[in-house]
Design an enzyme around this catalytic site. Sequence first.
Site, PDB file in Angstrom:
ATOM      1  N   GLU A  17       0.878  -1.123   0.046  1.00  0.00           N
ATOM      2  CA  GLU A  17      -0.035   0.006   0.038  1.00  0.00           C
ATOM      3  C   GLU A  17       0.946   1.251  -0.085  1.00  0.00           C
ATOM      4  O   GLU A  17       2.087   1.181   0.194  1.00  0.00           O
ATOM      5  CB  GLU A  17      -0.936   0.055   1.222  1.00  0.00           C
ATOM      6  CG  GLU A  17      -2.416  -0.687   1.049  1.00  0.00           C
ATOM      7  CD  GLU A  17      -3.254   0.476   0.268  1.00  0.00           C
ATOM      8  OE1 GLU A  17      -2.900   1.487  -0.100  1.00  0.00           O
ATOM      9  OE2 GLU A  17      -4.474   0.152   0.091  1.00  0.00           O
ATOM     10  N   ARG A 102      -8.432   0.534  13.069  1.00  0.00           N
ATOM     11  CA  ARG A 102      -6.783   1.078  13.151  1.00  0.00           C
ATOM     12  C   ARG A 102      -7.049   1.795  12.014  1.00  0.00           C
ATOM     13  O   ARG A 102      -7.912   2.232  11.175  1.00  0.00           O
ATOM     14  CB  ARG A 102      -6.061  -0.411  12.614  1.00  0.00           C
ATOM     15  CG  ARG A 102      -6.513  -0.969  11.292  1.00  0.00           C
ATOM     16  CD  ARG A 102      -5.224  -1.755  10.962  1.00  0.00           C
ATOM     17  NE  ARG A 102      -5.749  -2.288   9.405  1.00  0.00           N
ATOM     18  CZ  ARG A 102      -5.453  -1.691   8.293  1.00  0.00           C
ATOM     19  NH1 ARG A 102      -5.199  -0.406   8.272  1.00  0.00           N
ATOM     20  NH2 ARG A 102      -5.935  -2.283   7.161  1.00  0.00           N
ATOM     21  N   ASN A 104      -5.979   3.707   8.571  1.00  0.00           N
ATOM     22  CA  ASN A 104      -5.686   3.118   7.229  1.00  0.00           C
ATOM     23  C   ASN A 104      -5.157   4.388   6.387  1.00  0.00           C
ATOM     24  O   ASN A 104      -4.173   4.866   6.764  1.00  0.00           O
ATOM     25  CB  ASN A 104      -6.960   2.526   6.794  1.00  0.00           C
ATOM     26  CG  ASN A 104      -6.677   1.504   5.636  1.00  0.00           C
ATOM     27  OD1 ASN A 104      -5.771   0.773   5.712  1.00  0.00           O
ATOM     28  ND2 ASN A 104      -7.649   1.874   4.609  1.00  0.00           N
ATOM     29  N   ASN A 150     -10.190   5.079   2.846  1.00  0.00           N
ATOM     30  CA  ASN A 150      -9.312   4.887   1.632  1.00  0.00           C
ATOM     31  C   ASN A 150      -9.350   6.291   0.454  1.00  0.00           C
ATOM     32  O   ASN A 150     -10.239   6.717   0.747  1.00  0.00           O
ATOM     33  CB  ASN A 150      -9.896   3.630   0.892  1.00  0.00           C
ATOM     34  CG  ASN A 150      -8.561   2.620   0.781  1.00  0.00           C
ATOM     35  OD1 ASN A 150      -7.490   3.062   0.813  1.00  0.00           O
ATOM     36  ND2 ASN A 150      -9.119   1.280   1.238  1.00  0.00           N
ATOM     37  N   ASP A 200      -9.980   1.505  -4.127  1.00  0.00           N
ATOM     38  CA  ASP A 200      -8.969   1.547  -3.098  1.00  0.00           C
ATOM     39  C   ASP A 200      -8.120   2.839  -3.001  1.00  0.00           C
ATOM     40  O   ASP A 200      -8.907   3.911  -3.074  1.00  0.00           O
ATOM     41  CB  ASP A 200      -8.220   0.160  -3.212  1.00  0.00           C
ATOM     42  CG  ASP A 200      -7.305  -0.170  -1.950  1.00  0.00           C
ATOM     43  OD1 ASP A 200      -7.111   0.687  -1.108  1.00  0.00           O
ATOM     44  OD2 ASP A 200      -7.153  -1.453  -1.947  1.00  0.00           O
TER      45      ASP A 200
END
Length: 293
Positions: A17, A102, A104, A150, A200
């Site tokens: 990522e 969490r 991202n 995202n 994404d």
Amino acid sequence: MEPRVECVQTVEARLGETPLWCERTQRLVWIDIEEPRLFRLDPATGKASVSTQASTYLGCHALTRSGLHLIARDLELVMEDPETGRSEPFGRVPDEALPATRLNDGRVDRNGRLWIGTMDNGLNQGLGRLYRVDADGAFTPFYDDVIVANGIAFDPGGRHMYFTDTRRHLTWKITLDEAGERPVSRTVFADYSAGGERPDGACVDADGCLWQAFFAGGAIVRYTPDGRIDRKIGLPVTNPTCLCFGGPDYKTLFVTTAYKFLSEEQRADEPLAGSVFAITGAGQGVAEHRFDF
């Protein structure tokens, strides 16, 4: 010129990522979220390095004006010295806790502030939020009921931010106030709910077009500012995750990928799943903003 796709780093990243191009070092920096590692790649020589991070997950990372590296680990932000590897706490998400959520995806705006989201680790509840992180490490929340934050990216002018919730299959275009500090409106930019596509990571090119990777979609697409798809580039793997422009002239589009959720048979068919790809002939990008603290 037809885009040319090539693999520039063969890696088995479970969830690669957040590729970022560092213009100072002429290197690509990216992460593997679930096997928490940070990679640096010199595309000119092929030389690469990797460091394991002290966390369960990584979320994203950001370049800073000082040269330190801002890294999201679990629900904390840390500042790491890339020369020594030493890190110190910088900030922590308020009112959220592992293992439920969490950090991202995130990106720095034109004023040097980090916009970052949290996500539900179970991938189905709206437990996450969108935050702005200021120079003192303070988190300011704006939107809640987020499943998987995202695709955070800014248009060249800095007044508009793109924000995606992958598991809601939606991308929004958010207008910020003149100071760039607070959202003043949010409209749906792209709705994938009918087909169930998973938008994404994203970036914006020099023309103000939004490039988005589609997890489980095997492709990246480019949207014009008015929301039309005008380009689609297929990849030899199922799970592209995020992308950025880089290289000396910002004419190389780097794409990270993942082998997560692939069966053993699929992984055998996709030996490059988890690797990093470079695409030439896709256009030109702009330099990343750096966090100011």
